[in-house]
Write a protein that holds these residues in place. Structure first.
Motif, mmCIF file in Angstrom:
data_model
loop_
_atom_site.group_PDB
_atom_site.id
_atom_site.type_symbol
_atom_site.label_atom_id
_atom_site.label_comp_id
_atom_site.label_asym_id
_atom_site.label_seq_id
_atom_site.Cartn_x
_atom_site.Cartn_y
_atom_site.Cartn_z
ATOM 1 N N VAL A 97 0.844 -1.191 0.000
ATOM 2 C CA VAL A 97 0.000 0.000 0.000
ATOM 3 C C VAL A 97 0.883 1.246 0.000
ATOM 4 O O VAL A 97 1.618 1.475 0.970
ATOM 5 N N PRO A 98 0.856 2.058 -1.051
ATOM 6 C CA PRO A 98 1.664 3.284 -1.066
ATOM 7 C C PRO A 98 1.312 4.208 0.087
ATOM 8 O O PRO A 98 0.139 4.359 0.460
ATOM 9 N N LEU A 99 2.355 4.782 0.702
ATOM 10 C CA LEU A 99 2.206 5.757 1.786
ATOM 11 C C LEU A 99 1.475 5.199 3.003
ATOM 12 O O LEU A 99 0.996 5.952 3.841
ATOM 13 N N ALA A 100 1.451 3.874 3.101
ATOM 14 C CA ALA A 100 0.886 3.199 4.286
ATOM 15 C C ALA A 100 -0.509 3.706 4.629
ATOM 16 O O ALA A 100 -0.837 3.928 5.800
ATOM 17 N N ARG A 101 -1.327 3.860 3.610
ATOM 18 C CA ARG A 101 -2.693 4.328 3.845
ATOM 19 C C ARG A 101 -3.523 3.251 4.542
ATOM 20 O O ARG A 101 -3.300 2.066 4.369
ATOM 21 N N HIS A 102 -4.511 3.702 5.337
ATOM 22 C CA HIS A 102 -5.456 2.824 6.041
ATOM 23 C C HIS A 102 -4.736 1.858 6.972
ATOM 24 O O HIS A 102 -5.131 0.692 7.099
ATOM 25 N N VAL A 103 -3.696 2.355 7.651
ATOM 26 C CA VAL A 103 -2.954 1.564 8.627
ATOM 27 C C VAL A 103 -3.019 2.265 9.973
ATOM 28 O O VAL A 103 -2.853 3.491 10.061
ATOM 29 N N GLU A 104 -3.249 1.500 11.030
ATOM 30 C CA GLU A 104 -3.265 2.033 12.389
ATOM 31 C C GLU A 104 -2.440 1.111 13.272
ATOM 32 O O GLU A 104 -2.667 -0.101 13.308
ATOM 33 N N LEU A 105 -1.458 1.699 13.978
ATOM 34 C CA LEU A 105 -0.581 0.936 14.859
ATOM 35 C C LEU A 105 -0.337 1.736 16.138
ATOM 36 O O LEU A 105 0.056 2.902 16.069
ATOM 37 N N PRO A 106 -0.558 1.162 17.315
ATOM 38 C CA PRO A 106 -0.414 1.914 18.563
ATOM 39 C C PRO A 106 1.050 2.120 18.939
ATOM 40 O O PRO A 106 1.942 1.409 18.468
ATOM 41 N N GLU A 107 1.286 3.068 19.844
ATOM 42 C CA GLU A 107 2.636 3.345 20.312
ATOM 43 C C GLU A 107 3.120 2.305 21.324
ATOM 44 O O GLU A 107 4.327 2.145 21.514
ATOM 45 N N THR A 108 2.192 1.607 21.977
ATOM 46 C CA THR A 108 2.539 0.655 23.027
ATOM 47 C C THR A 108 1.946 -0.708 22.699
ATOM 48 O O THR A 108 0.814 -0.801 22.219
ATOM 49 N N ALA A 109 2.700 -1.761 22.942
ATOM 50 C CA ALA A 109 2.193 -3.111 22.711
ATOM 51 C C ALA A 109 0.966 -3.371 23.569
ATOM 52 O O ALA A 109 0.940 -3.008 24.749
ATOM 53 N N PHE A 110 -0.061 -3.971 22.979
ATOM 54 C CA PHE A 110 -1.354 -4.235 23.615
ATOM 55 C C PHE A 110 -2.037 -2.945 24.060
ATOM 56 O O PHE A 110 -2.937 -2.964 24.896
ATOM 57 N N GLY A 111 -1.618 -1.796 23.490
ATOM 58 C CA GLY A 111 -2.102 -0.512 23.956
ATOM 59 C C GLY A 111 -3.115 0.162 23.067
ATOM 60 O O GLY A 111 -3.454 1.329 23.305
ATOM 61 N N GLY A 112 -3.614 -0.518 22.051
ATOM 62 C CA GLY A 112 -4.585 0.109 21.170
ATOM 63 C C GLY A 112 -4.832 -0.745 19.946
ATOM 64 O O GLY A 112 -4.190 -1.781 19.746
ATOM 65 N N PRO A 113 -5.754 -0.323 19.104
ATOM 66 C CA PRO A 113 -6.106 -1.138 17.937
ATOM 67 C C PRO A 113 -5.017 -1.155 16.883
ATOM 68 O O PRO A 113 -4.277 -0.181 16.701
ATOM 69 N N VAL A 114 -4.943 -2.278 16.188
ATOM 70 C CA VAL A 114 -4.115 -2.449 14.998
ATOM 71 C C VAL A 114 -5.063 -2.657 13.830
ATOM 72 O O VAL A 114 -5.975 -3.479 13.908
ATOM 73 N N ARG A 115 -4.826 -1.915 12.744
ATOM 74 C CA ARG A 115 -5.701 -2.024 11.585
ATOM 75 C C ARG A 115 -4.882 -2.003 10.291
ATOM 76 O O ARG A 115 -3.938 -1.219 10.152
ATOM 77 N N ALA A 116 -5.289 -2.850 9.360
ATOM 78 C CA ALA A 116 -4.810 -2.817 7.979
ATOM 79 C C ALA A 116 -5.999 -3.127 7.088
ATOM 80 O O ALA A 116 -6.713 -4.107 7.322
ATOM 81 N N LEU A 117 -6.196 -2.292 6.071
ATOM 82 C CA LEU A 117 -7.363 -2.459 5.213
ATOM 83 C C LEU A 117 -6.981 -2.195 3.772
ATOM 84 O O LEU A 117 -6.453 -1.133 3.437
ATOM 85 N N THR A 118 -7.218 -3.199 2.916
ATOM 86 C CA THR A 118 -7.074 -3.053 1.474
ATOM 87 C C THR A 118 -8.309 -3.666 0.820
ATOM 88 O O THR A 118 -9.211 -4.154 1.503
ATOM 89 N N ARG A 119 -8.338 -3.671 -0.490
ATOM 90 C CA ARG A 119 -9.511 -4.206 -1.192
ATOM 91 C C ARG A 119 -9.754 -5.669 -0.861
ATOM 92 O O ARG A 119 -10.910 -6.099 -0.672
ATOM 93 N N ASP A 120 -8.691 -6.473 -0.782
ATOM 94 C CA ASP A 120 -8.844 -7.914 -0.596
ATOM 95 C C ASP A 120 -8.319 -8.420 0.739
ATOM 96 O O ASP A 120 -8.251 -9.643 0.953
ATOM 97 N N LEU A 121 -7.959 -7.524 1.645
ATOM 98 C CA LEU A 121 -7.357 -7.961 2.901
ATOM 99 C C LEU A 121 -7.739 -6.989 4.011
ATOM 100 O O LEU A 121 -7.679 -5.770 3.828
ATOM 101 N N ALA A 122 -8.122 -7.538 5.155
ATOM 102 C CA ALA A 122 -8.380 -6.725 6.340
ATOM 103 C C ALA A 122 -7.862 -7.472 7.559
ATOM 104 O O ALA A 122 -8.110 -8.674 7.715
ATOM 105 N N ILE A 123 -7.113 -6.770 8.406
ATOM 106 C CA ILE A 123 -6.607 -7.317 9.662
ATOM 107 C C ILE A 123 -6.976 -6.348 10.769
ATOM 108 O O ILE A 123 -6.783 -5.133 10.635
ATOM 109 N N ALA A 124 -7.503 -6.882 11.882
ATOM 110 C CA ALA A 124 -7.853 -6.071 13.043
ATOM 111 C C ALA A 124 -7.391 -6.791 14.299
ATOM 112 O O ALA A 124 -7.667 -7.981 14.474
#
Length: 334
Positions: A97-124
């Motif tokens: 994914v160019p420019l890491a769009r639609h990505v969410e990563l917390p500053e602390t382990a186990f400290g917030g949601p992790v998200r990755a979203l593309t047309r054919d793949l989603a991880i939460a």
């Protein structure tokens, strides 16, 4: 001897340099990866060197599963990967994914949601009531798993310099349960299923070479996990090596020596150190290579069964025989 950190600490100073107080290892997720704290004058250089990664691996008697969310700032690389141990069949969905769009990563382990979203793949990945919920979706796969947050994990900072460094938190042999659907066939995951987590935040050199390995399972009723790495930590005074026995972390500060045949599908991988002698006997071999000019990655890895031993802090040896996991050799220009 690397100090043990026992209180929360910021990874970076306000200048963006490595915080000297962050140097050390911990048994809990105490580091806050405040990597956005960068002065304008050096922002361009540090922006491209900043890497954030969340990786979960799961092994069951029938399957190996890997979920990866990886942000390089200028791009993101995500993957859902499943190996059928009975016949070696692999299901894989990857996305760049160019420019890491639609990505969410917390500053602390186990400290917030992790998200990755593309047309054919989603991880939460979410933290809920003392456990971590892992969900993934691809055209062929639906996954919903629960893993208890470990009471102890290995957290450690690897310092190349005050401007380039990596914080990693690792834990393994975590019980996992839930559901997995592949091509409309629904499967229950657990009770003989184990998870491992690799949380990484830092600023890397452009060119790196590293080895990494993990083992998870139960040996004679003792929940046993192992994390080993090499090459990239040499000369830093830190390692990412740990033995985990029934949730207790035993840090292994010594470097290890790896003997491997990266080109052989059946060759064993051996790792030796002052407190470990481990051999991985592969049941699956794979390699990937991406070359986009200035950005290139080559990885050779094996999945298999471990044997050998590792010693705890008191010198007691724990057998590794029958643990399942993987090892890999990676070369990056990124």
């Amino acid at each position: 001897m690397l100090p043990e950190i026992v209180r929360p600490v910021d990874l970076c100073l306000p200048s963006g340099a490595l915080n000297p107080a962050a140097l050390g290892w911990s048994r809990r997720a105490l580091h806050r990866a405040n990597l956005r704290t960068v002065p304008l004058s050096s922002r361009a250089a540090t922006w491209s060197r900043t890497k954030r990664r969340e990786h979960w691996g799961i092994n069951t008697p029938d399957l190996l599963i890997a979920l990866t969310v990886n942000s390089l700032n200028y791009a993101a690389a995500h993957q859902v990967w499943i190996l059928d141990r009975s016949d070696g069949t692999v299901i894989e969905e990857s996305a760049i994914v160019p420019l890491a769009r639609h990505v969410e990563l917390p500053e602390t382990a186990f400290g917030g949601p992790v998200r990755a979203l593309t047309r054919d793949l989603a991880i939460a990945v979410d933290t809920e009531d003392g456990s971590t919920r892992l969900r993934a979706r691809t055209p062929r796969v639906r996954l919903d798993l629960h893993v208890p947050i470990p009471p102890e994990s290995l957290g450690v900072v690897i310092p190349w310099s005050d401007r380039q460094f990596q914080y990693t938190l690792k834990s393994s042999a975590l019980p996992v349960s839930g559901r997995l659907e592949i091509d409309d066939a629904d499967t229950t995951v657990g009770p003989e299923a184990w998870a491992n987590v690799d949380h990484g935040r830092g600023r890397w050199p452009y060119s790196t070479v590293y080895t990494s390995a993990v083992a998870s399972g139960s040996v004679a009723g003792v929940r046993t996990g192992l994390h080993l790495g090499g090459l990239w930590t040499e000369g830093t005074g830190s390692t990412e090596n740990a033995l985990i026995i029934d949730s207790r972390v035993h840090y292994l500060p010594e470097e290890t020596v790896w003997t491997l045949d990266a080109d052989s599908p059946t060759g064993t991988w051996s790792i030796e150190g002052d407190r470990v002698e481990a051999t991985l006997e592969p049941f699956h071999h794979g390699s990937t290579s991406t070359n986009l000019g200035i950005v290139a990655t080559t990885t050779t890895g094996v999945c298999g069964t471990w044997r050998g031993w590792a010693a705890d802090d008191d010198g007691g040896r724990h057998r590794l025989d029958g643990l399942v996991g993987w090892a890999e050799f990676t070369s990056n220009r990124w």
